[in-house]
Motif scaffolding. Structure first.
Motif, PDB file in Angstrom:
ATOM      1  N   VAL A   2     134.050 -69.336  46.688  1.00  0.00           N
ATOM      2  CA  VAL A   2     133.017 -68.292  46.633  1.00  0.00           C
ATOM      3  C   VAL A   2     133.591 -66.962  47.109  1.00  0.00           C
ATOM      4  O   VAL A   2     133.314 -65.904  46.528  1.00  0.00           O
ATOM      5  CB  VAL A   2     131.795 -68.701  47.489  1.00  0.00           C
ATOM      6  N   ILE A   3     134.398 -66.999  48.162  1.00  0.00           N
ATOM      7  CA  ILE A   3     135.014 -65.775  48.675  1.00  0.00           C
ATOM      8  C   ILE A   3     135.867 -65.118  47.601  1.00  0.00           C
ATOM      9  O   ILE A   3     135.778 -63.900  47.357  1.00  0.00           O
ATOM     10  CB  ILE A   3     135.856 -66.079  49.928  1.00  0.00           C
ATOM     11  N   ILE A   4     136.720 -65.909  46.940  1.00  0.00           N
ATOM     12  CA  ILE A   4     137.577 -65.373  45.877  1.00  0.00           C
ATOM     13  C   ILE A   4     136.721 -64.831  44.732  1.00  0.00           C
ATOM     14  O   ILE A   4     137.005 -63.749  44.178  1.00  0.00           O
ATOM     15  CB  ILE A   4     138.544 -66.458  45.355  1.00  0.00           C
ATOM     16  N   HIS A   5     135.663 -65.556  44.359  1.00  0.00           N
ATOM     17  CA  HIS A   5     134.779 -65.158  43.267  1.00  0.00           C
ATOM     18  C   HIS A   5     134.168 -63.786  43.544  1.00  0.00           C
ATOM     19  O   HIS A   5     134.235 -62.874  42.707  1.00  0.00           O
ATOM     20  CB  HIS A   5     133.680 -66.215  43.107  1.00  0.00           C
ATOM     21  N   GLU A   6     133.571 -63.631  44.724  1.00  0.00           N
ATOM     22  CA  GLU A   6     132.873 -62.384  45.041  1.00  0.00           C
ATOM     23  C   GLU A   6     133.838 -61.232  45.294  1.00  0.00           C
ATOM     24  O   GLU A   6     133.575 -60.092  44.884  1.00  0.00           O
ATOM     25  CB  GLU A   6     131.954 -62.582  46.244  1.00  0.00           C
ATOM     26  N   LEU A   7     134.957 -61.515  45.945  1.00  0.00           N
ATOM     27  CA  LEU A   7     135.929 -60.449  46.189  1.00  0.00           C
ATOM     28  C   LEU A   7     136.578 -59.982  44.890  1.00  0.00           C
ATOM     29  O   LEU A   7     137.012 -58.822  44.790  1.00  0.00           O
ATOM     30  CB  LEU A   7     136.993 -60.915  47.185  1.00  0.00           C
ATOM     31  N   SER A   8     136.655 -60.851  43.894  1.00  0.00           N
ATOM     32  CA  SER A   8     137.170 -60.434  42.578  1.00  0.00           C
ATOM     33  C   SER A   8     136.239 -59.403  41.952  1.00  0.00           C
ATOM     34  O   SER A   8     136.687 -58.396  41.392  1.00  0.00           O
ATOM     35  CB  SER A   8     137.313 -61.653  41.660  1.00  0.00           C
ATOM     36  N   HIS A   9     134.917 -59.679  42.045  1.00  0.00           N
ATOM     37  CA  HIS A   9     133.946 -58.679  41.581  1.00  0.00           C
ATOM     38  C   HIS A   9     134.150 -57.356  42.317  1.00  0.00           C
ATOM     39  O   HIS A   9     134.213 -56.285  41.703  1.00  0.00           O
ATOM     40  CB  HIS A   9     132.512 -59.167  41.845  1.00  0.00           C
ATOM     41  N   ALA A  10     134.225 -57.442  43.649  1.00  0.00           N
ATOM     42  CA  ALA A  10     134.315 -56.235  44.466  1.00  0.00           C
ATOM     43  C   ALA A  10     135.595 -55.452  44.182  1.00  0.00           C
ATOM     44  O   ALA A  10     135.583 -54.212  44.138  1.00  0.00           O
ATOM     45  CB  ALA A  10     134.247 -56.607  45.948  1.00  0.00           C
ATOM     46  N   PHE A  11     136.707 -56.155  43.966  1.00  0.00           N
ATOM     47  CA  PHE A  11     137.986 -55.485  43.715  1.00  0.00           C
ATOM     48  C   PHE A  11     137.925 -54.641  42.445  1.00  0.00           C
ATOM     49  O   PHE A  11     138.404 -53.500  42.423  1.00  0.00           O
ATOM     50  CB  PHE A  11     139.092 -56.540  43.607  1.00  0.00           C
ATOM     51  N   VAL A  12     137.316 -55.195  41.389  1.00  0.00           N
ATOM     52  CA  VAL A  12     137.204 -54.439  40.134  1.00  0.00           C
ATOM     53  C   VAL A  12     136.302 -53.229  40.315  1.00  0.00           C
ATOM     54  O   VAL A  12     136.595 -52.138  39.797  1.00  0.00           O
ATOM     55  CB  VAL A  12     136.681 -55.348  39.006  1.00  0.00           C
ATOM     56  N   VAL A  13     135.203 -53.390  41.055  1.00  0.00           N
ATOM     57  CA  VAL A  13     134.315 -52.247  41.293  1.00  0.00           C
ATOM     58  C   VAL A  13     135.071 -51.143  42.019  1.00  0.00           C
ATOM     59  O   VAL A  13     134.913 -49.953  41.702  1.00  0.00           O
ATOM     60  CB  VAL A  13     133.074 -52.692  42.102  1.00  0.00           C
ATOM     61  N   LEU A  14     135.908 -51.510  42.995  1.00  0.00           N
ATOM     62  CA  LEU A  14     136.706 -50.509  43.706  1.00  0.00           C
ATOM     63  C   LEU A  14     137.696 -49.819  42.766  1.00  0.00           C
ATOM     64  O   LEU A  14     137.954 -48.614  42.905  1.00  0.00           O
ATOM     65  CB  LEU A  14     137.446 -51.166  44.865  1.00  0.00           C
ATOM     66  N   LEU A  15     138.251 -50.567  41.811  1.00  0.00           N
ATOM     67  CA  LEU A  15     139.169 -49.955  40.847  1.00  0.00           C
ATOM     68  C   LEU A  15     138.479 -48.891  40.002  1.00  0.00           C
ATOM     69  O   LEU A  15     139.111 -47.909  39.580  1.00  0.00           O
ATOM     70  CB  LEU A  15     139.765 -51.036  39.931  1.00  0.00           C
ATOM     71  N   PHE A  16     137.181 -49.074  39.771  1.00  0.00           N
ATOM     72  CA  PHE A  16     136.425 -48.113  38.946  1.00  0.00           C
ATOM     73  C   PHE A  16     135.715 -47.064  39.803  1.00  0.00           C
ATOM     74  O   PHE A  16     134.819 -46.384  39.311  1.00  0.00           O
ATOM     75  CB  PHE A  16     135.414 -48.873  38.070  1.00  0.00           C
ATOM     76  N   TRP A  17     136.132 -46.941  41.041  1.00  0.00           N
ATOM     77  CA  TRP A  17     135.565 -45.913  41.922  1.00  0.00           C
ATOM     78  C   TRP A  17     135.693 -44.505  41.334  1.00  0.00           C
ATOM     79  O   TRP A  17     134.749 -43.712  41.425  1.00  0.00           O
ATOM     80  CB  TRP A  17     136.252 -45.998  43.288  1.00  0.00           C
ATOM     81  N   PRO A  18     136.832 -44.126  40.709  1.00  0.00           N
ATOM     82  CA  PRO A  18     136.920 -42.783  40.126  1.00  0.00           C
ATOM     83  C   PRO A  18     135.884 -42.518  39.023  1.00  0.00           C
ATOM     84  O   PRO A  18     135.634 -41.352  38.683  1.00  0.00           O
ATOM     85  CB  PRO A  18     138.347 -42.732  39.553  1.00  0.00           C
ATOM     86  N   PHE A  19     135.308 -43.556  38.461  1.00  0.00           N
ATOM     87  CA  PHE A  19     134.323 -43.395  37.386  1.00  0.00           C
ATOM     88  C   PHE A  19     132.882 -43.498  37.894  1.00  0.00           C
ATOM     89  O   PHE A  19     131.956 -43.632  37.100  1.00  0.00           O
ATOM     90  CB  PHE A  19     134.564 -44.441  36.296  1.00  0.00           C
ATOM     91  N   GLY A  20     132.717 -43.417  39.203  1.00  0.00           N
ATOM     92  CA  GLY A  20     131.378 -43.394  39.761  1.00  0.00           C
ATOM     93  C   GLY A  20     130.820 -44.723  40.205  1.00  0.00           C
ATOM     94  O   GLY A  20     129.635 -44.823  40.546  1.00  0.00           O
ATOM     95  N   PHE A  21     131.645 -45.773  40.243  1.00  0.00           N
ATOM     96  CA  PHE A  21     131.190 -47.081  40.717  1.00  0.00           C
ATOM     97  C   PHE A  21     131.190 -47.088  42.245  1.00  0.00           C
ATOM     98  O   PHE A  21     132.160 -46.642  42.879  1.00  0.00           O
ATOM     99  CB  PHE A  21     132.105 -48.192  40.202  1.00  0.00           C
ATOM    100  N   ARG A  22     130.116 -47.635  42.833  1.00  0.00           N
ATOM    101  CA  ARG A  22     130.002 -47.705  44.278  1.00  0.00           C
ATOM    102  C   ARG A  22     129.405 -49.057  44.682  1.00  0.00           C
ATOM    103  O   ARG A  22     128.354 -49.440  44.165  1.00  0.00           O
ATOM    104  CB  ARG A  22     129.117 -46.585  44.838  1.00  0.00           C
ATOM    105  N   ILE A  23     130.057 -49.769  45.598  1.00  0.00           N
ATOM    106  CA  ILE A  23     129.522 -51.026  46.122  1.00  0.00           C
ATOM    107  C   ILE A  23     128.410 -50.716  47.104  1.00  0.00           C
ATOM    108  O   ILE A  23     128.583 -49.895  48.017  1.00  0.00           O
ATOM    109  CB  ILE A  23     130.621 -51.853  46.809  1.00  0.00           C
ATOM    110  N   THR A  24     127.258 -51.339  46.936  1.00  0.00           N
ATOM    111  CA  THR A  24     126.133 -51.150  47.861  1.00  0.00           C
ATOM    112  C   THR A  24     126.016 -52.297  48.854  1.00  0.00           C
ATOM    113  O   THR A  24     125.552 -52.092  49.978  1.00  0.00           O
ATOM    114  CB  THR A  24     124.810 -50.998  47.082  1.00  0.00           C
ATOM    115  N   SER A  25     126.423 -53.488  48.465  1.00  0.00           N
ATOM    116  CA  SER A  25     126.378 -54.618  49.400  1.00  0.00           C
ATOM    117  C   SER A  25     127.246 -55.763  48.898  1.00  0.00           C
ATOM    118  O   SER A  25     127.397 -55.951  47.688  1.00  0.00           O
ATOM    119  CB  SER A  25     124.940 -55.117  49.602  1.00  0.00           C
ATOM    120  N   ILE A  26     127.821 -56.481  49.842  1.00  0.00           N
ATOM    121  CA  ILE A  26     128.564 -57.719  49.560  1.00  0.00           C
ATOM    122  C   ILE A  26     127.969 -58.805  50.442  1.00  0.00           C
ATOM    123  O   ILE A  26     127.936 -58.663  51.671  1.00  0.00           O
ATOM    124  CB  ILE A  26     130.065 -57.572  49.844  1.00  0.00           C
TER     125      ILE A  26
END
Length: 273
Positions: A64-88
């Protein structure tokens, strides 16, 4: 010799059989993993009654940790395009109602459970938003595969693409010479949990549907171009090599499932008695 004759007859179809083996072994893996989960659920029910189904989720906590952190890692990669993590969120059981093909909640149907979640915001109606949603949706497949490759190396000392066959003695070597044996005490369990949570959820696929559709169209166009420019032979050689490594990886997972199935079945029979 009969064996030599059979190999000669199979040779023209060997590439296609190798590629087909990926789908056959993947289907077999799905069956063994479902069988394993049924036995874990039954053991959990006999021990903890209504809370029994939670056993499977807690067993898969590392995955589960790997699954969710994979989502979060991609969102961080798209930070220059306006992606922002609100909660993990990790390790919070959340019931998810089943939905039909139109996205409507099915009343009275069985509810699945969600152990983790990553929420984020991004610009609306932007091309990169669709791309980011798509890659984030399939990110567990990529992150889980990378974790599996790493854990296989930790367990055996071999890279997953190096099939460790001893051509002299015609035997399979589990460990690289000199590699510590105690890695086999924990790595198989971690491989099981990571691969159990590797596949994107229905919600993940729903978020990635436009990206997957676009990627499918591009693959079809690439296939047509390969056929038109007569590159089928070269591409088939590459595909066969990749499929042979996938076959090997899937065989390892099926073998692990069978070992854990024997253990789970023994526990179930003990609890039934």
């Amino acid at each position: 010799m009969p064996n030599a004759q059979i190999m000669t007859e199979i040779a023209p179809y060997q590439s296609w059989l190798t590629i087909a083996g990926v789908f056959v072994l993947f289907g077999l893996l799905r069956l063994t993993r479902k069988g394993l989960r049924r036995r874990v659920d039954e053991s959990g029910y006999r021990l903890f009654r209504s809370k029994g189904p939670l056993i499977w989720f807690w067993l898969n906590a590392p995955g589960v940790i790997i699954h969710e952190l994979s989502h979060a890692f991609v969102v961080l990669l798209f930070w220059p395009f306006g992606f922002r993590i609100t909660s993990i969120t990790l390790f919070r059981i959340k019931p998810i109602p089943q939905r039909n093909a139109y996205g409507q909640v099915m009343r009275g149907g069985p509810a699945s459970l969600q152990l983790g979640e990553v929420q984020y915001v991004r610009p609306q109606r932007a091309l990169m938003s669709f791309v980011g949603d798509g890659i984030s949706g399939v990110a567990p497949l990529l992150g889980g595969t990378a974790a599996f490759i790493f854990l296989y190396w930790v367990a055996t000392g071999y890279n997953l693409w190096d099939i460790p066959l001893d051509s002299v003695h015609s035997s399979f070597k589990i460990l690289r010479p000199g590699w510590p044996w105690w890695t086999l005490l924990f790595a198989p369990y971690l491989i099981l949990t990571v691969t159990s949570e590797l596949w994107p959820s229905r919600q993940d696929w729903r978020g990635a549907r436009w990206f997957v559709a676009m990627l499918t169209v591009l693959l079809i166009c690439a296939g047509v171009a390969i056929w038109y420019y007569n590159l089928t032979s070269a591409v088939l050689t590459i595909a066969t090599f990749a499929a042979s490594r996938l076959d090997f990886a899937l065989l390892i997972l099926v073998a692990l499932d069978l070992v854990f199935l024997v253990i789970a079945e023994a526990i179930v029979q003990l609890l039934r008695s």
